[in-house]
Design a protein around this motif. Structure first.
Motif, PDB file in Angstrom:
ATOM      1  N   ILE A   1       6.163 -22.654 -24.525  1.00 23.89           N
ATOM      2  CA  ILE A   1       5.280 -22.191 -23.452  1.00 23.89           C
ATOM      3  C   ILE A   1       5.677 -22.839 -22.136  1.00 23.89           C
ATOM      4  CG2 ILE A   1       2.905 -22.102 -22.621  1.00 23.89           C
ATOM      5  CD1 ILE A   1       2.013 -22.317 -25.566  1.00 23.89           C
ATOM      6  N   GLN A   2       5.749 -22.035 -21.088  1.00 26.11           N
ATOM      7  CA  GLN A   2       5.917 -22.578 -19.752  1.00 26.11           C
ATOM      8  C   GLN A   2       4.979 -21.846 -18.800  1.00 26.11           C
ATOM      9  OE1 GLN A   2       9.796 -21.427 -17.827  1.00 26.11           O
ATOM     10  NE2 GLN A   2      10.283 -20.713 -19.902  1.00 26.11           N
ATOM     11  N   VAL A   3       4.650 -22.507 -17.716  1.00 22.96           N
ATOM     12  CA  VAL A   3       3.707 -21.963 -16.744  1.00 22.96           C
ATOM     13  C   VAL A   3       4.304 -22.092 -15.352  1.00 22.96           C
ATOM     14  CG1 VAL A   3       1.369 -22.117 -15.787  1.00 22.96           C
ATOM     15  CG2 VAL A   3       1.759 -22.686 -18.196  1.00 22.96           C
ATOM     16  N   VAL A   4       4.151 -21.045 -14.567  1.00 26.18           N
ATOM     17  CA  VAL A   4       4.482 -21.120 -13.145  1.00 26.18           C
ATOM     18  C   VAL A   4       3.173 -21.347 -12.399  1.00 26.18           C
ATOM     19  CG1 VAL A   4       5.411 -19.913 -11.135  1.00 26.18           C
ATOM     20  CG2 VAL A   4       6.468 -19.593 -13.386  1.00 26.18           C
TER      21      VAL A   4
ATOM     22  N   ILE B   1      -3.516 -20.623 -23.771  1.00 31.91           N
ATOM     23  CA  ILE B   1      -2.563 -21.664 -24.160  1.00 31.91           C
ATOM     24  C   ILE B   1      -3.154 -22.564 -25.229  1.00 31.91           C
ATOM     25  CG2 ILE B   1      -1.353 -23.742 -23.359  1.00 31.91           C
ATOM     26  CD1 ILE B   1      -1.084 -22.262 -20.610  1.00 31.91           C
ATOM     27  N   GLY B   2      -4.395 -22.983 -25.034  1.00 33.99           N
ATOM     28  CA  GLY B   2      -5.052 -23.830 -26.030  1.00 33.99           C
ATOM     29  C   GLY B   2      -5.153 -23.144 -27.374  1.00 33.99           C
TER      30      GLY B   2
ATOM     31  N   ARG C   1      -6.017 -12.740 -30.020  1.00 43.23           N
ATOM     32  CA  ARG C   1      -6.893 -13.147 -31.122  1.00 43.23           C
ATOM     33  C   ARG C   1      -7.203 -14.649 -31.086  1.00 43.23           C
ATOM     34  NH1 ARG C   1      -4.142 -10.942 -34.973  1.00 43.23           N
ATOM     35  NH2 ARG C   1      -5.278  -8.975 -35.135  1.00 43.23           N
ATOM     36  N   THR C   2      -6.328 -15.430 -30.459  1.00 48.64           N
ATOM     37  CA  THR C   2      -6.568 -16.870 -30.364  1.00 48.64           C
ATOM     38  C   THR C   2      -7.765 -17.196 -29.485  1.00 48.64           C
ATOM     39  OG1 THR C   2      -5.114 -17.216 -28.455  1.00 48.64           O
ATOM     40  CG2 THR C   2      -4.100 -17.307 -30.642  1.00 48.64           C
TER      41      THR C   2
ATOM     42  N   PHE D   1      -1.714 -30.187 -22.333  1.00 45.14           N
ATOM     43  CA  PHE D   1      -0.992 -29.430 -23.355  1.00 45.14           C
ATOM     44  C   PHE D   1       0.432 -29.906 -23.620  1.00 45.14           C
ATOM     45  CE2 PHE D   1      -3.918 -26.149 -21.434  1.00 45.14           C
ATOM     46  CZ  PHE D   1      -4.803 -26.098 -22.508  1.00 45.14           C
ATOM     47  N   GLY D   2       0.999 -30.729 -22.748  1.00 49.34           N
ATOM     48  CA  GLY D   2       2.371 -31.180 -22.932  1.00 49.34           C
ATOM     49  C   GLY D   2       3.404 -30.088 -22.761  1.00 49.34           C
ATOM     50  N   ILE D   3       3.105 -29.107 -21.924  1.00 51.90           N
ATOM     51  CA  ILE D   3       3.984 -27.959 -21.725  1.00 51.90           C
ATOM     52  C   ILE D   3       4.764 -28.103 -20.415  1.00 51.90           C
ATOM     53  CG2 ILE D   3       2.557 -26.383 -23.069  1.00 51.90           C
ATOM     54  CD1 ILE D   3       1.328 -25.391 -20.478  1.00 51.90           C
ATOM     55  N   THR D   4       5.779 -27.264 -20.266  1.00 49.88           N
ATOM     56  CA  THR D   4       6.565 -27.241 -19.036  1.00 49.88           C
ATOM     57  C   THR D   4       5.826 -26.437 -17.973  1.00 49.88           C
ATOM     58  OG1 THR D   4       8.659 -27.392 -20.240  1.00 49.88           O
ATOM     59  CG2 THR D   4       8.746 -26.528 -17.995  1.00 49.88           C
TER      60      THR D   4
END
Length: 276
Positions: A36-39, A23-24, A154-155, A53-56
Motif C-alpha cells: 500500500i502507498q498513499v499520495v 487501509i485499516g 468488504r473490509t 499503518f507503517g505504509i509508504t
C-alpha cells in the motif's frame, strides 16, 4: 488482472478518513504495508498515516505509481481534476476506484484516459467496519475486477451494486449523508432528555443504544419499518403522542425534502467539479 490478493499493489490518492478506513481494513484482512502507498501532500496527515499503518506515503505523484494495480481516489470532488493531472502519466495500468462524491465516471474516464473505472459512495461508519457502500462500474470493468473491488470494500462493511450511475446521487443523499441525520436526531434526543431531567451523559447513552438496538431489530426482521413502528405505537400511549406531534409538525415530509436537497447537491457537484 491480479490473480492473488497477496500480490496486489494499491495506491490511495488522498489519505483522509475514508482512505484510512479502507487501509485499516485491508491490513486487518492480511495485506502487508509494503503493498500500500498513499499520495498525500499534507505533511501532518502523511506522518499520521506512516505512524499508524507503517505504509509508504508520497508527497506527490511519481513513477512509483506506475506498477500499481488499483488506484483508490479518496480526494475531495473539487480537487479531483487537479489531483488527476500529475497522476495521469502513471495511471494506465491500474483499475480506478473513486470515493469522491458527485464526480461521475465520464469525467474520471476523461481525466485518466481509461474506462476501467468504478465509482462508489461509502459512508463514515466504514471507520468502524460498519459502512454501507454503493458501487457502479463502467461496462469495460471485468467481472474479476469487480470482485477485486468487492474484496476491498468488504473490509469496511457492506456493499451493493447499482445499475444506473444516477442512482448514486440518491445513495449519497440516503446513506452517504445518512450518518449525519442519525447524529442530528441523537443531538435532539439528548437535548430533550436533558430538558426532561436526565444528565446529558444519561440521555446520550440512552439515545445511542436506542438507535443501535432499533437498527439491529430492523435488520433482523422481515417486517417493514412502518409495521415495526406500528408495533411500538399503541393508540393513546406515549409513543402515539410523540409520533402524532411529529406528524403534525411535518417532520417526515421535511425529512424527505431535506434528502432530496442532498440528492440535488450531489448532482450539482458532478456538474460543477466534473467538467472535462
Amino acid at each position: 488482472m491480479i490473480s492473488a490478493i497477496d500480490s496486489l499493489h494499491i495506491a490511495f490518492i488522498g489519505g483522509g478518513n475514508m482512505a484510512s478506513a479502507i487501509i485499516g481494513g485491508l491490513l486487518k484482512q492480511g495485506l502487508r504495508p509494503h503493498q500500500i502507498q498513499v499520495v498525500e501532500p499534507f505533511a501532518e496527515t502523511a506522518l499520521k498515516l506512516r505512524e499508524q499503518f507503517g505504509i509508504t506515503v508520497l508527497p506527490d505523484a511519481s513513477k512509483a505509481l506506475a506498477q500499481v494495480d488499483l488506484m483508490v481516489w479518496a480526494v475531495k470532488p473539487q480537487v479531483f481534476k487537479e489531483a488527476a493531472e500529475p497522476v495521469l502519466p502513471f495511471a494506465s495500468k491500474a483499475l480506478h476506484l473513486s470515493v469522491a462524491a458527485g464526480i461521475r465516471t465520464d469525467s474520471i474516464a476523461a481525466w485518466l484516459r481509461t474506462t476501467r473505472v468504478v465509482r462508489c459512495m461509502p459512508n463514515t461508519p466504514a471507520l468502524v467496519g460498519k459502512g454501507m457502500t454503493a458501487l457502479f462500474a463502467l461496462a469495460q470493468v471485468s467481472d474479476p475486477e469487480k470482485s477485486l473491488v468487492e474484496h476491498i470494500i468488504r473490509t469496511t462493511g457492506e456493499f451493493m451494486w447499482v445499475n444506473a450511475e444516477k442512482q448514486l446521487d440518491a445513495v449519497t443523499a440516503l446513506s452517504g449523508s445518512g450518518p449525519a441525520y442519525v447524529f442530528y436526531f441523537l443531538e435532539a434526543m439528548t437535548q430533550a432528555g436533558v430538558v426532561m431531567g436526565l444528565s446529558s451523559e444519561q440521555a446520550y447513552r440512552l439515545a445511542v443504544a436506542t438507535f443501535a438496538g432499533a437498527s439491529e431489530l430492523a435488520r433482523a426482521s422481515d417486517e417493514s419499518a412502518e409495521v415495526l413502528r406500528q408495533r411500538v405505537t399503541s393508540k393513546g400511549g406515549t409513543t402515539y403522542a410523540a409520533i402524532t406531534s411529529m406528524e403534525t409538525a411535518g417532520v417526515k415530509s421535511a425529512f424527505i425534502t431535506a434528502m432530496q436537497a442532498a440528492e440535488q447537491r450531489a448532482h450539482e457537484l458532478g456538474d460543477e467539479f466534473g467538467k472535462v
